[in-house]
Design a protein around this motif. Structure first.
Motif, PDB file in Angstrom:
ATOM      1  N   PRO A  91     -22.478   8.798  61.160  1.00  0.00           N
ATOM      2  CA  PRO A  91     -23.368   9.602  62.023  1.00  0.00           C
ATOM      3  C   PRO A  91     -23.416  11.072  61.634  1.00  0.00           C
ATOM      4  N   ASP A  92     -22.283  11.610  61.214  1.00  0.00           N
ATOM      5  CA  ASP A  92     -22.261  13.016  60.813  1.00  0.00           C
ATOM      6  C   ASP A  92     -23.128  13.237  59.595  1.00  0.00           C
ATOM      7  N   HIS A  93     -23.020  12.387  58.603  1.00  0.00           N
ATOM      8  CA  HIS A  93     -23.823  12.540  57.381  1.00  0.00           C
ATOM      9  C   HIS A  93     -25.313  12.380  57.680  1.00  0.00           C
ATOM     10  N   VAL A  94     -25.657  11.383  58.502  1.00  0.00           N
ATOM     11  CA  VAL A  94     -27.072  11.157  58.824  1.00  0.00           C
ATOM     12  C   VAL A  94     -27.656  12.355  59.572  1.00  0.00           C
ATOM     13  N   LEU A  95     -26.935  12.861  60.559  1.00  0.00           N
ATOM     14  CA  LEU A  95     -27.442  13.986  61.345  1.00  0.00           C
ATOM     15  C   LEU A  95     -27.519  15.262  60.516  1.00  0.00           C
ATOM     16  N   ARG A  96     -26.607  15.439  59.595  1.00  0.00           N
ATOM     17  CA  ARG A  96     -26.670  16.619  58.740  1.00  0.00           C
ATOM     18  C   ARG A  96     -27.883  16.563  57.820  1.00  0.00           C
ATOM     19  N   VAL A  97     -28.199  15.375  57.302  1.00  0.00           N
ATOM     20  CA  VAL A  97     -29.392  15.228  56.464  1.00  0.00           C
ATOM     21  C   VAL A  97     -30.658  15.459  57.286  1.00  0.00           C
ATOM     22  N   LEU A  98     -30.701  14.898  58.504  1.00  0.00           N
ATOM     23  CA  LEU A  98     -31.877  15.090  59.355  1.00  0.00           C
ATOM     24  C   LEU A  98     -32.059  16.562  59.741  1.00  0.00           C
ATOM     25  N   THR A 127     -45.624  13.995  70.904  1.00  0.00           N
ATOM     26  CA  THR A 127     -45.677  14.173  69.446  1.00  0.00           C
ATOM     27  C   THR A 127     -45.685  15.649  69.042  1.00  0.00           C
ATOM     28  N   PRO A 128     -46.569  16.504  69.576  1.00  0.00           N
ATOM     29  CA  PRO A 128     -46.517  17.924  69.170  1.00  0.00           C
ATOM     30  C   PRO A 128     -45.229  18.615  69.581  1.00  0.00           C
ATOM     31  N   ALA A 129     -44.655  18.232  70.724  1.00  0.00           N
ATOM     32  CA  ALA A 129     -43.394  18.858  71.139  1.00  0.00           C
ATOM     33  C   ALA A 129     -42.265  18.481  70.184  1.00  0.00           C
ATOM     34  N   LEU A 130     -42.213  17.228  69.767  1.00  0.00           N
ATOM     35  CA  LEU A 130     -41.181  16.809  68.802  1.00  0.00           C
ATOM     36  C   LEU A 130     -41.363  17.508  67.464  1.00  0.00           C
ATOM     37  N   VAL A 131     -42.612  17.633  67.019  1.00  0.00           N
ATOM     38  CA  VAL A 131     -42.867  18.299  65.740  1.00  0.00           C
ATOM     39  C   VAL A 131     -42.433  19.770  65.811  1.00  0.00           C
ATOM     40  N   LEU A 132     -42.780  20.450  66.898  1.00  0.00           N
ATOM     41  CA  LEU A 132     -42.379  21.850  67.034  1.00  0.00           C
ATOM     42  C   LEU A 132     -40.872  22.001  67.194  1.00  0.00           C
ATOM     43  N   ALA A 133     -40.238  21.003  67.810  1.00  0.00           N
ATOM     44  CA  ALA A 133     -38.812  21.111  68.102  1.00  0.00           C
ATOM     45  C   ALA A 133     -37.930  20.754  66.911  1.00  0.00           C
ATOM     46  N   LEU A 134     -38.473  20.096  65.891  1.00  0.00           N
ATOM     47  CA  LEU A 134     -37.621  19.623  64.799  1.00  0.00           C
ATOM     48  C   LEU A 134     -36.895  20.764  64.096  1.00  0.00           C
ATOM     49  N   TYR A 135     -37.563  21.859  63.881  1.00  0.00           N
ATOM     50  CA  TYR A 135     -36.911  22.990  63.221  1.00  0.00           C
ATOM     51  C   TYR A 135     -35.760  23.520  64.069  1.00  0.00           C
ATOM     52  N   THR A 136     -36.017  23.702  65.365  1.00  0.00           N
ATOM     53  CA  THR A 136     -34.964  24.199  66.253  1.00  0.00           C
ATOM     54  C   THR A 136     -33.852  23.177  66.421  1.00  0.00           C
ATOM     55  N   ILE A 137     -34.209  21.902  66.433  1.00  0.00           N
ATOM     56  CA  ILE A 137     -33.179  20.853  66.532  1.00  0.00           C
ATOM     57  C   ILE A 137     -32.239  20.928  65.338  1.00  0.00           C
ATOM     58  N   GLY A 138     -32.809  21.132  64.142  1.00  0.00           N
ATOM     59  CA  GLY A 138     -31.961  21.248  62.961  1.00  0.00           C
ATOM     60  C   GLY A 138     -31.004  22.430  63.050  1.00  0.00           C
ATOM     61  N   LEU A 139     -31.516  23.579  63.510  1.00  0.00           N
ATOM     62  CA  LEU A 139     -30.642  24.742  63.648  1.00  0.00           C
ATOM     63  C   LEU A 139     -29.573  24.523  64.710  1.00  0.00           C
ATOM     64  N   LEU A 140     -29.964  24.014  65.874  1.00  0.00           N
ATOM     65  CA  LEU A 140     -28.994  23.808  66.948  1.00  0.00           C
ATOM     66  C   LEU A 140     -27.955  22.767  66.570  1.00  0.00           C
ATOM     67  N   THR A 141     -28.363  21.749  65.830  1.00  0.00           N
ATOM     68  CA  THR A 141     -27.398  20.734  65.395  1.00  0.00           C
ATOM     69  C   THR A 141     -26.319  21.349  64.512  1.00  0.00           C
ATOM     70  N   ARG A 142     -26.731  22.175  63.585  1.00  0.00           N
ATOM     71  CA  ARG A 142     -25.749  22.812  62.697  1.00  0.00           C
ATOM     72  C   ARG A 142     -24.856  23.786  63.451  1.00  0.00           C
ATOM     73  N   PHE A 143     -25.457  24.617  64.308  1.00  0.00           N
ATOM     74  CA  PHE A 143     -24.666  25.600  65.055  1.00  0.00           C
ATOM     75  C   PHE A 143     -23.706  24.918  66.025  1.00  0.00           C
ATOM     76  N   THR A 144     -24.205  23.898  66.733  1.00  0.00           N
ATOM     77  CA  THR A 144     -23.353  23.204  67.699  1.00  0.00           C
ATOM     78  C   THR A 144     -22.222  22.467  66.999  1.00  0.00           C
ATOM     79  N   ARG A 145     -22.514  21.861  65.871  1.00  0.00           N
ATOM     80  CA  ARG A 145     -21.459  21.157  65.134  1.00  0.00           C
ATOM     81  C   ARG A 145     -20.357  22.125  64.718  1.00  0.00           C
ATOM     82  N   SER A 146     -20.737  23.285  64.186  1.00  0.00           N
ATOM     83  CA  SER A 146     -19.725  24.260  63.773  1.00  0.00           C
ATOM     84  C   SER A 146     -18.924  24.772  64.961  1.00  0.00           C
TER      85      SER A 146
END
Length: 281
Positions: free
Chosen positions: A164-171, A240-259
């Protein structure tokens, strides 16, 4: 304060009233406070920035090739010079550029943003109709990004160096790297045009009646009116548009929260709690 009628014609100091002196000292003390200076500096910077934006937009608008009279009156009206001259006079375009800018700035300060060349309606009226939809979409994207970004970051930290960690980091890397406009086109083509599992453009389905306008938000207005079919349609159009707009922020929050979670999991109090037998939850 001084009194010129003092003894021997010399000025003598007259003490200020206690209330006035206390107020003066309070204002000076407030201005010396770091937070007050910081807020004052920020307000002044915001005012200068807003003024600079008006200057830049006015200059760029005048540098763009094209004639405003042609865009607004059309080719037929251009054959009559009197109509063109009257239109320029009505909109202040017959005056020098500095005077045009002052007219433009005065109108903005009064809430007059001009008339749109596309809809030929006041810009403030167009904004009143479109801004609620933008706010609704932005709010949905923020909620989705907060929920998924924090959840993915916690899962990735708790499953460190596992699948799960590897998959989420790639996403998260994909979400940060892929341009949003390109991802929106791909999502619209795949999920709407090809698979037909998401609705198309618009805020609700064409066959539904729009709810009475209260807040301008389709989801809120439909819920207030009890039109749950319209509410479901509005939510479906937002996904659909909310998910598309949120993907960039999701990626940032995932990395910050993981750290952040990994840093907390290595603290002494966490290891002490686990040594005492407390569960991970």
């Amino acid at each position: 304060m001084t009194d010129p009628d003092g003894p021997s014609g010399t000025a003598t100091a007259v003490p200020e009233p206690p209330e006035k002196a206390a107020g003066t000292r309070g204002r000076r003390r407030a201005l010396r406070h770091p937070l007050a200076r910081f807020l004052l500096r920020r307000v002044l910077i915001a005012v200068l920035l807003a003024w600079g934006i008006t200057v830049v937009t006015f200059v760029l608008t005048n540098l763009v090739p094209g004639d405003p009279a042609t865009a607004n009156l059309g080719q037929r009206a251009l054959g009559d010079p009197a109509i063109v001259a009257q239109w320029r006079q009505d909109h202040g375009l017959d005056k020098p550029l500095p005077q045009q800018y002052l007219i433009h700035l005065g109108g903005m300060l009064q809430g007059d943003l001009g008339v749109s060349q596309q809809s030929h309606r006041p810009v403030s009226q167009d904004l009143a109709e479109t801004v609620p939809a933008t706010l609704e979409l932005a709010g949905a994207a923020i909620v989705v990004s907060l929920i998924l970004g924090v959840a993915f970051g916690v899962v990735a930290a708790l499953r460190r160096d596992r699948l799960p960690d590897h998959v989420l980091r790639v996403l998260s890397l994909i979400g940060i790297s892929v341009p949003t406009f390109w991802l929106a086109l791909v999502a619209f083509y795949v999920f709407f045009y090809r698979l037909q599992i998401t609705p198309g453009s618009g805020r609700i389905d064409p066959g539904l009646q729009a709810p009475p306008p209260v807040t301008g938000l389709a989801t809120v207005d439909s819920a207030l009116a009890g039109q749950w079919d319209v509410f479901a349609s509005a939510v479906g159009h937002l996904l659909t548009p909310a998910l598309v707009l949120a993907l960039y922020t999701i990626g940032l929050l995932t990395r910050f929260t993981r750290s952040a979670v990994l840093e907390v999991l290595g603290q002494d109090y966490v290891r002490a709690a686990r040594a005492k037998g407390l569960p991970g939850r």
